[in-house]
Write a protein that holds these residues in place. Sequence first.
Motif, PDB file in Angstrom:
ATOM      1  N   ASN A   1       0.966  -1.277   0.013  1.00 29.46           N
ATOM      2  CA  ASN A   1      -0.016  -0.048   0.054  1.00 29.46           C
ATOM      3  C   ASN A   1       1.002   1.193  -0.024  1.00 29.46           C
ATOM      4  O   ASN A   1       1.605   1.422   0.666  1.00 29.46           O
ATOM      5  N   ALA A   2       0.530   2.174  -0.995  1.00 24.85           N
ATOM      6  CA  ALA A   2       1.320   3.594  -1.004  1.00 24.85           C
ATOM      7  C   ALA A   2       0.936   4.497   0.130  1.00 24.85           C
ATOM      8  O   ALA A   2      -0.395   4.623   0.328  1.00 24.85           O
ATOM      9  N   ASN A   3       1.688   5.119   0.860  1.00 20.50           N
ATOM     10  CA  ASN A   3       1.374   6.018   1.709  1.00 20.50           C
ATOM     11  C   ASN A   3       1.121   7.321   0.876  1.00 20.50           C
ATOM     12  O   ASN A   3       2.185   7.964   0.472  1.00 20.50           O
ATOM     13  N   GLY A   4      -0.031   7.814   0.879  1.00 19.60           N
ATOM     14  CA  GLY A   4      -0.546   8.921   0.202  1.00 19.60           C
ATOM     15  C   GLY A   4      -0.311   8.754  -1.295  1.00 19.60           C
ATOM     16  O   GLY A   4      -0.234   7.592  -1.943  1.00 19.60           O
ATOM     17  N   LEU A   5      -0.319  10.074  -2.040  1.00 22.95           N
ATOM     18  CA  LEU A   5       0.004   9.763  -3.309  1.00 22.95           C
ATOM     19  C   LEU A   5       1.471   9.889  -3.926  1.00 22.95           C
ATOM     20  O   LEU A   5       1.932  10.840  -4.076  1.00 22.95           O
ATOM     21  N   GLN A   6       2.000   8.803  -3.700  1.00 21.23           N
ATOM     22  CA  GLN A   6       3.495   8.754  -3.905  1.00 21.23           C
ATOM     23  C   GLN A   6       3.700   9.072  -5.353  1.00 21.23           C
ATOM     24  O   GLN A   6       5.011   9.701  -5.713  1.00 21.23           O
ATOM     25  N   TRP A   7       3.050   8.716  -6.362  1.00 22.41           N
ATOM     26  CA  TRP A   7       3.276   9.220  -7.773  1.00 22.41           C
ATOM     27  C   TRP A   7       3.409  10.845  -7.907  1.00 22.41           C
ATOM     28  O   TRP A   7       4.123  11.379  -8.601  1.00 22.41           O
ATOM     29  N   GLU A   8       2.346  11.546  -7.219  1.00 19.44           N
ATOM     30  CA  GLU A   8       2.390  12.807  -6.998  1.00 19.44           C
ATOM     31  C   GLU A   8       3.560  13.337  -6.422  1.00 19.44           C
ATOM     32  O   GLU A   8       4.049  14.522  -7.050  1.00 19.44           O
TER      33      GLU A   8
ATOM     34  N   ASN B   1      -4.757  15.157  -8.915  1.00 15.20           N
ATOM     35  CA  ASN B   1      -5.121  15.630 -10.123  1.00 15.20           C
ATOM     36  C   ASN B   1      -4.075  16.498 -10.785  1.00 15.20           C
ATOM     37  O   ASN B   1      -3.426  17.348 -10.091  1.00 15.20           O
ATOM     38  N   ILE B   2      -4.116  16.579 -12.051  1.00 17.61           N
ATOM     39  CA  ILE B   2      -3.176  17.265 -12.792  1.00 17.61           C
ATOM     40  C   ILE B   2      -3.973  18.286 -13.546  1.00 17.61           C
ATOM     41  O   ILE B   2      -5.269  17.881 -14.232  1.00 17.61           O
ATOM     42  N   TYR B   3      -3.652  19.565 -13.521  1.00 19.06           N
ATOM     43  CA  TYR B   3      -4.499  20.644 -14.158  1.00 19.06           C
ATOM     44  C   TYR B   3      -3.978  21.077 -15.388  1.00 19.06           C
ATOM     45  O   TYR B   3      -2.895  21.523 -15.321  1.00 19.06           O
TER      46      TYR B   3
ATOM     47  N   GLU C   1     -15.336  32.970 -21.333  1.00 25.15           N
ATOM     48  CA  GLU C   1     -16.158  31.577 -21.416  1.00 25.15           C
ATOM     49  C   GLU C   1     -15.423  30.782 -22.255  1.00 25.15           C
ATOM     50  O   GLU C   1     -15.743  29.501 -22.046  1.00 25.15           O
ATOM     51  N   ASN C   2     -14.487  31.235 -22.823  1.00 18.82           N
ATOM     52  CA  ASN C   2     -13.724  30.329 -23.626  1.00 18.82           C
ATOM     53  C   ASN C   2     -12.438  29.507 -22.834  1.00 18.82           C
ATOM     54  O   ASN C   2     -11.862  28.582 -23.369  1.00 18.82           O
ATOM     55  N   PHE C   3     -12.410  29.878 -21.616  1.00 17.91           N
ATOM     56  CA  PHE C   3     -11.177  29.301 -20.764  1.00 17.91           C
ATOM     57  C   PHE C   3     -11.875  27.994 -20.010  1.00 17.91           C
ATOM     58  O   PHE C   3     -12.884  28.258 -19.302  1.00 17.91           O
ATOM     59  N   LYS C   4     -11.148  26.929 -20.170  1.00 17.50           N
ATOM     60  CA  LYS C   4     -11.573  25.584 -19.663  1.00 17.50           C
ATOM     61  C   LYS C   4     -10.466  25.289 -18.829  1.00 17.50           C
ATOM     62  O   LYS C   4      -9.276  24.992 -19.424  1.00 17.50           O
ATOM     63  N   VAL C   5     -10.993  24.670 -17.595  1.00 19.68           N
ATOM     64  CA  VAL C   5      -9.785  23.872 -16.916  1.00 19.68           C
ATOM     65  C   VAL C   5     -10.099  22.533 -16.813  1.00 19.68           C
ATOM     66  O   VAL C   5     -11.171  21.992 -16.591  1.00 19.68           O
ATOM     67  N   ILE C   6      -9.134  21.877 -17.343  1.00 19.85           N
ATOM     68  CA  ILE C   6      -9.020  20.223 -17.343  1.00 19.85           C
ATOM     69  C   ILE C   6      -8.462  19.627 -16.254  1.00 19.85           C
ATOM     70  O   ILE C   6      -7.196  19.725 -16.090  1.00 19.85           O
ATOM     71  N   THR C   7      -9.095  18.568 -15.579  1.00 18.79           N
ATOM     72  CA  THR C   7      -8.595  17.853 -14.390  1.00 18.79           C
ATOM     73  C   THR C   7      -8.149  16.408 -15.035  1.00 18.79           C
ATOM     74  O   THR C   7      -9.082  15.897 -15.612  1.00 18.79           O
ATOM     75  N   ILE C   8      -6.894  15.978 -15.026  1.00 17.93           N
ATOM     76  CA  ILE C   8      -6.586  14.822 -15.221  1.00 17.93           C
ATOM     77  C   ILE C   8      -6.366  14.076 -14.150  1.00 17.93           C
ATOM     78  O   ILE C   8      -5.533  14.197 -13.381  1.00 17.93           O
ATOM     79  N   SER C   9      -7.012  12.982 -13.918  1.00 14.06           N
ATOM     80  CA  SER C   9      -7.002  12.155 -12.899  1.00 14.06           C
ATOM     81  C   SER C   9      -6.317  10.662 -12.992  1.00 14.06           C
ATOM     82  O   SER C   9      -7.036   9.813 -13.575  1.00 14.06           O
ATOM     83  N   PRO C  10      -4.999  10.574 -12.891  1.00 14.97           N
ATOM     84  CA  PRO C  10      -4.452   9.166 -13.257  1.00 14.97           C
ATOM     85  C   PRO C  10      -4.886   8.013 -12.123  1.00 14.97           C
ATOM     86  O   PRO C  10      -5.242   8.335 -10.936  1.00 14.97           O
TER      87      PRO C  10
ATOM     88  N   TYR D   1       2.604   2.554  -9.871  1.00 13.63           N
ATOM     89  CA  TYR D   1       1.521   3.087  -8.849  1.00 13.63           C
ATOM     90  C   TYR D   1       0.240   2.701  -9.786  1.00 13.63           C
ATOM     91  O   TYR D   1      -0.146   3.325 -10.954  1.00 13.63           O
ATOM     92  N   TYR D   2      -0.703   2.061  -8.925  1.00 15.32           N
ATOM     93  CA  TYR D   2      -1.829   1.896  -9.613  1.00 15.32           C
ATOM     94  C   TYR D   2      -3.063   2.228  -8.397  1.00 15.32           C
ATOM     95  O   TYR D   2      -2.734   1.875  -7.320  1.00 15.32           O
TER      96      TYR D   2
END
Length: 203
Positions: free
Chosen positions: A2-9, A52-54, A145-154, A190-191
């Motif tokens: 088990n990984a402690n926290g988000l080790q990949w981050e 998340n990666i933004y 209104e053209n500004f969009k924030v994308i969240t990438i969740s690995p 990491y998975y």
Amino acid sequence: MNANGLQWEQQIEKSRMSNQQLEFCQYFTLSYIYENEPESFLGRCRLIQNGNIYIYLDRRSKNYKQLSQSVSLLWHFPLSKEIYQIKAQQNSLLDNIEHHWSLIDKEEKKGFHTKFPDQILDQIAEKQLTDVEKFNMQDKNNLSENFKVITISPYDVIQIKQTMPQVIADSRTKFESIFRPYKEEQKIHYYFKENQWFSNQII
């Protein structure tokens, strides 16, 4: 295990710090499938937080319109000899957009108001502006209104590390360095499974 926290981050943030003098290391290749065909573009990491990666996109762009929910990232850090292969899900952020808008400078804000992505000539974009867009151009700080924030969740991350080369002195009178080849690369997987993160070393 088990990984402690988000080790990949934590590892990616460490890699970004080690390569911060290289501006292009803030960018990664983002790949996706559109109409059964592979597509890709360079995405710029704006923030990594809470798993998340933004990234920021213009809603008028081809990339935003075609982007599928499942994406893959390839991120290279040459100074620390690391590569990250990431599988993730992406979504458009609906809350707290104003905060992200405040993080970009005036020149970049101007692009979301005036320039049309995927077009070369600014003159073409100017001719296509609506009256509302022309009014908004008077103050580039207005949230576009053209500004969009994308969240990438690995959910699956492979970190590939290459051991730094050894440099040793030979037995000659004059000092000379001898380059030793890189050792075998190290892979850490990491998975996300059953609502928690795990990690194991592949090599």
